[in-house]
Write a protein that holds these residues in place. Structure first.
Motif, mmCIF file in Angstrom:
data_model
loop_
_atom_site.group_PDB
_atom_site.id
_atom_site.type_symbol
_atom_site.label_atom_id
_atom_site.label_comp_id
_atom_site.label_asym_id
_atom_site.label_seq_id
_atom_site.Cartn_x
_atom_site.Cartn_y
_atom_site.Cartn_z
ATOM 1 N N PRO A 85 79.576 49.307 70.647
ATOM 2 C CA PRO A 85 79.258 48.482 69.472
ATOM 3 C C PRO A 85 80.438 48.178 68.563
ATOM 4 C CG PRO A 85 78.562 50.745 69.118
ATOM 5 C CD PRO A 85 79.043 50.670 70.538
ATOM 6 N N SER A 86 81.546 48.879 68.751
ATOM 7 C CA SER A 86 82.676 48.685 67.840
ATOM 8 C C SER A 86 83.400 47.365 68.079
ATOM 9 C CB SER A 86 83.673 49.838 67.985
ATOM 10 O OG SER A 86 84.147 49.925 69.323
ATOM 11 N N THR A 87 83.213 46.765 69.265
ATOM 12 C CA THR A 87 83.858 45.492 69.598
ATOM 13 C C THR A 87 82.810 44.498 70.060
ATOM 14 O OG1 THR A 87 85.850 46.656 70.325
ATOM 15 C CG2 THR A 87 85.596 44.373 71.044
ATOM 16 N N VAL A 88 82.847 43.294 69.493
ATOM 17 C CA VAL A 88 81.919 42.246 69.907
ATOM 18 C C VAL A 88 82.533 41.508 71.095
ATOM 19 C CG1 VAL A 88 80.657 40.193 69.197
ATOM 20 C CG2 VAL A 88 81.087 42.019 67.546
ATOM 21 N N TYR A 89 82.010 41.785 72.297
ATOM 22 C CA TYR A 89 82.542 41.158 73.503
ATOM 23 C C TYR A 89 81.903 39.799 73.788
ATOM 24 C CZ TYR A 89 84.712 45.634 74.652
ATOM 25 O OH TYR A 89 85.484 46.769 74.641
ATOM 26 N N PHE A 90 80.648 39.615 73.384
ATOM 27 C CA PHE A 90 79.915 38.392 73.702
ATOM 28 C C PHE A 90 79.280 37.852 72.432
ATOM 29 C CE2 PHE A 90 79.431 41.653 77.012
ATOM 30 C CZ PHE A 90 80.230 41.084 77.996
ATOM 31 N N GLY A 91 79.427 36.569 72.176
ATOM 32 C CA GLY A 91 78.898 36.013 70.938
ATOM 33 C C GLY A 91 79.895 36.180 69.813
ATOM 34 N N LYS A 92 79.385 36.149 68.582
ATOM 35 C CA LYS A 92 80.248 36.207 67.401
ATOM 36 C C LYS A 92 79.781 37.326 66.476
ATOM 37 C CE LYS A 92 80.699 31.185 67.566
ATOM 38 N NZ LYS A 92 80.427 29.928 66.857
ATOM 39 N N PRO A 93 80.708 37.939 65.734
ATOM 40 C CA PRO A 93 80.305 38.971 64.767
ATOM 41 C C PRO A 93 79.347 38.442 63.719
ATOM 42 C CG PRO A 93 82.666 39.025 65.142
ATOM 43 C CD PRO A 93 82.153 37.780 65.808
ATOM 44 N N ILE A 94 79.541 37.175 63.310
ATOM 45 C CA ILE A 94 78.658 36.572 62.312
ATOM 46 C C ILE A 94 78.317 35.164 62.789
ATOM 47 C CG2 ILE A 94 78.400 35.786 59.939
ATOM 48 C CD1 ILE A 94 80.433 37.877 59.105
ATOM 49 N N SER A 95 77.025 34.899 63.006
ATOM 50 C CA SER A 95 76.567 33.576 63.416
ATOM 51 C C SER A 95 75.158 33.398 62.881
ATOM 52 C CB SER A 95 76.574 33.449 64.941
ATOM 53 O OG SER A 95 76.087 32.189 65.330
ATOM 54 N N SER A 101 74.849 42.717 64.141
ATOM 55 C CA SER A 101 74.853 43.319 62.806
ATOM 56 C C SER A 101 74.252 44.714 62.862
ATOM 57 C CB SER A 101 74.049 42.455 61.815
ATOM 58 O OG SER A 101 72.711 42.322 62.249
ATOM 59 N N GLU A 102 74.457 45.458 61.791
ATOM 60 C CA GLU A 102 73.867 46.788 61.671
ATOM 61 C C GLU A 102 72.817 46.729 60.581
ATOM 62 O OE1 GLU A 102 75.177 51.485 61.163
ATOM 63 O OE2 GLU A 102 76.699 49.907 61.334
ATOM 64 N N GLN A 103 71.546 46.759 61.010
ATOM 65 C CA GLN A 103 70.436 46.685 60.078
ATOM 66 C C GLN A 103 69.207 47.283 60.741
ATOM 67 O OE1 GLN A 103 68.588 42.563 59.922
ATOM 68 N NE2 GLN A 103 70.641 41.995 60.595
ATOM 69 N N ARG A 104 68.155 47.485 59.942
ATOM 70 C CA ARG A 104 66.904 48.072 60.417
ATOM 71 C C ARG A 104 67.146 49.412 61.121
ATOM 72 N NH1 ARG A 104 63.981 42.480 62.677
ATOM 73 N NH2 ARG A 104 64.476 41.275 60.810
ATOM 74 N N GLY A 105 68.188 50.119 60.687
ATOM 75 C CA GLY A 105 68.432 51.462 61.184
ATOM 76 C C GLY A 105 69.233 51.564 62.450
ATOM 77 N N VAL A 106 69.622 50.422 63.020
ATOM 78 C CA VAL A 106 70.351 50.456 64.292
ATOM 79 C C VAL A 106 71.364 49.320 64.336
ATOM 80 C CG1 VAL A 106 68.458 51.472 65.613
ATOM 81 C CG2 VAL A 106 68.605 49.001 65.389
ATOM 82 N N VAL A 107 72.232 49.377 65.360
ATOM 83 C CA VAL A 107 73.091 48.236 65.650
ATOM 84 C C VAL A 107 72.235 47.194 66.349
ATOM 85 C CG1 VAL A 107 75.066 47.419 66.966
ATOM 86 C CG2 VAL A 107 75.171 49.633 65.824
ATOM 87 N N ARG A 108 72.097 46.043 65.728
ATOM 88 C CA ARG A 108 71.203 44.997 66.234
ATOM 89 C C ARG A 108 72.043 43.907 66.899
ATOM 90 N NH1 ARG A 108 67.946 40.497 62.999
ATOM 91 N NH2 ARG A 108 66.128 40.228 64.350
ATOM 92 N N ILE A 109 71.803 43.678 68.178
ATOM 93 C CA ILE A 109 72.560 42.692 68.930
ATOM 94 C C ILE A 109 71.613 41.606 69.418
ATOM 95 C CG2 ILE A 109 74.070 42.289 70.903
ATOM 96 C CD1 ILE A 109 74.697 45.306 70.841
ATOM 97 N N ILE A 110 71.710 40.419 68.817
ATOM 98 C CA ILE A 110 70.956 39.264 69.307
ATOM 99 C C ILE A 110 71.818 38.641 70.397
ATOM 100 C CG2 ILE A 110 69.805 37.121 68.698
ATOM 101 C CD1 ILE A 110 68.677 39.671 67.380
ATOM 102 N N PHE A 111 71.571 39.064 71.618
ATOM 103 C CA PHE A 111 72.490 38.804 72.714
ATOM 104 C C PHE A 111 72.337 37.384 73.245
ATOM 105 C CE2 PHE A 111 74.385 39.913 76.915
ATOM 106 C CZ PHE A 111 75.526 40.519 76.439
#
Length: 379
Positions: A85-95, A101-111
């Motif tokens: 989770p420390s590096t965004v390999y696919f997609g964008k950090p902010i889109s 993002s880190e929310q709802r208690g976990v690292v959330r990846i909309i892949f």
């Protein structure tokens, strides 16, 4: 695009033409240049691919293999990203705010590419009940179809998938099996709700918060705004405004300011975003598409295409699955498979009926179809 009729042809025509015309509307209403609009609209211009697939008659079996292969790639890359989770390999950090993002208690990846994954898990559950030779592979893949939505902590994603799974395995069963399925579904839901899994807790807390907000919920407010106040003129309210070029054109900068000052995102309002960008005719196209998914029969081995369209309907109110580039190619594949299987079944039903009424005429039709190299009905 003009040489066919029936099935899903009209809905796809309406959606395709609305997207093309939106380029004009972005220029007319917002002075967004044709070049910028064309580049921004290009991500939605895959819809006419539906007609190309019909023209070249791509075998459904070929598309199934493509979708399942890409579905497996999606799973592998998703777990790779989730474990790093420390590096965004696919997609964008902010889109749009929450692609990674880190929310709802976990690292959330909309892949990226979720549409293909959704279609692949619906293929999997269909193959399970069709007693496929690779049944255990499809069972394992279907289980991942339950786990990954929970890991992505997206309520529409979770609810849409779980309801369709329930419906698929519930229908056509004996009363005893239906009771077992209902008990398992309810029991599993209760266990999840009362578990200590951070993802589940995050979803429950968010749902409770949003329910209390009522009309003050940000997506409700955004939906009202894009429906009533977003379009600058009456023509745009009818034909749409086109997609904004985020932060580049005057139109894109306005949408960017809107998201920064009010937190109104087009991606949060689903089918309302389709209306805002592509107008009423695109909405009519989607309504026709969903209506036909309920009234047009599909051979049971391809019922996953119906499930996929139902998933789009279920998630269309607060999610971008109906139009986003993460989904559009899967939307087209599902529509093509549904349309082709329906039209093929309709053709063979006509031949079968004519065989009963006029055996000689039916025999001639059978021979003609066979000589054209098509797969004839077994007579």
């Amino acid at each position: 695009m003009f040489d066919r009729k029936g099935g899903f042809v009209l809905p796809v025509q309406l959606i395709s033409f609305s997207i093309f015309f939106a380029i004009v509307m972005a220029y007319y209403s917002w002075d967004q240049s044709f070049k910028v609009s064309l580049l921004e609209t290009s991500q939605y211009l895959l819809w006419p691919l539906f007609f190309f697939l019909l023209h070249v008659k791509v075998p459904i079996n070929t598309l199934e293999k493509i979708v399942m292969t890409l579905g497996m790639v999606y799973v592998m890359l998703y777990f790779f990203q989730f474990s790093n989770p420390s590096t965004v390999y696919f997609g964008k950090p902010i889109s749009g705010g929450d692609e990674f993002s880190e929310q709802r208690g976990v690292v959330r990846i909309i892949f990226p590419g979720a549409g293909i994954f959704i279609l692949s898990i619906f293929i999997a559950i269909t193959k399970i009940t069709q007693n496929s030779k690779k049944k255990w592979f499809y069972i394992g893949f279907a289980v991942l179809g339950l786990i990954i939505p929970v890991m992505q902590v997206t309520r529409q994603f979770i609810a849409g998938v779980y309801l369709i799974y329930f419906y698929h395995f519930f229908k056509g069963q004996s009363l005893a099996k239906k009771s077992i399925i209902v008990a398992a579904f309810v029991g599993g839901t209760v266990l999840l709700i009362n578990s200590d899994i951070p993802m589940i807790k995050g979803v429950i807390e968010t749902q409770q918060r949003d329910t209390k907000l009522g009309e003050d919920y940000i997506r409700v407010q955004a939906g009202k705004y894009f429906l009533t106040d977003f379009s600058p003129n009456t023509i745009s309210k009818f034909f749409g405004n086109g997609p904004p070029s985020w932060g580049i054109s005057k139109y894109g900068k306005f949408e960017e300011r809107l998201s920064n000052t009010h937190e109104y995102f087009l991606s949060d309002v689903g089918i309302i975003a389709v209306y805002a960008m592509f107008g009423i005719f695109a909405i009519i196209g989607f309504i026709l598409m969903w209506y036909q998914s309920f009234v047009l029969d599909v051979p049971k081995q391809f019922v996953y295409a119906k499930y996929y369209l139902w998933y789009l309907l279920f998630t269309s109110f607060t999610w971008y699955s109906v139009y986003h580039y993460h989904y559009v190619i899967a939307n087209i594949f599902a529509l093509y498979i549904y349309h082709k299987s329906y039209m093929d079944q309709k053709k063979w039903d006509l031949i079968k009926n004519s065989l009963i009424k006029t055996p000689e005429l039916a025999k001639e039709k059978y021979i003609v179809e066979y000589q054209k190299g098509k797969n004839p009905l077994k007579i």
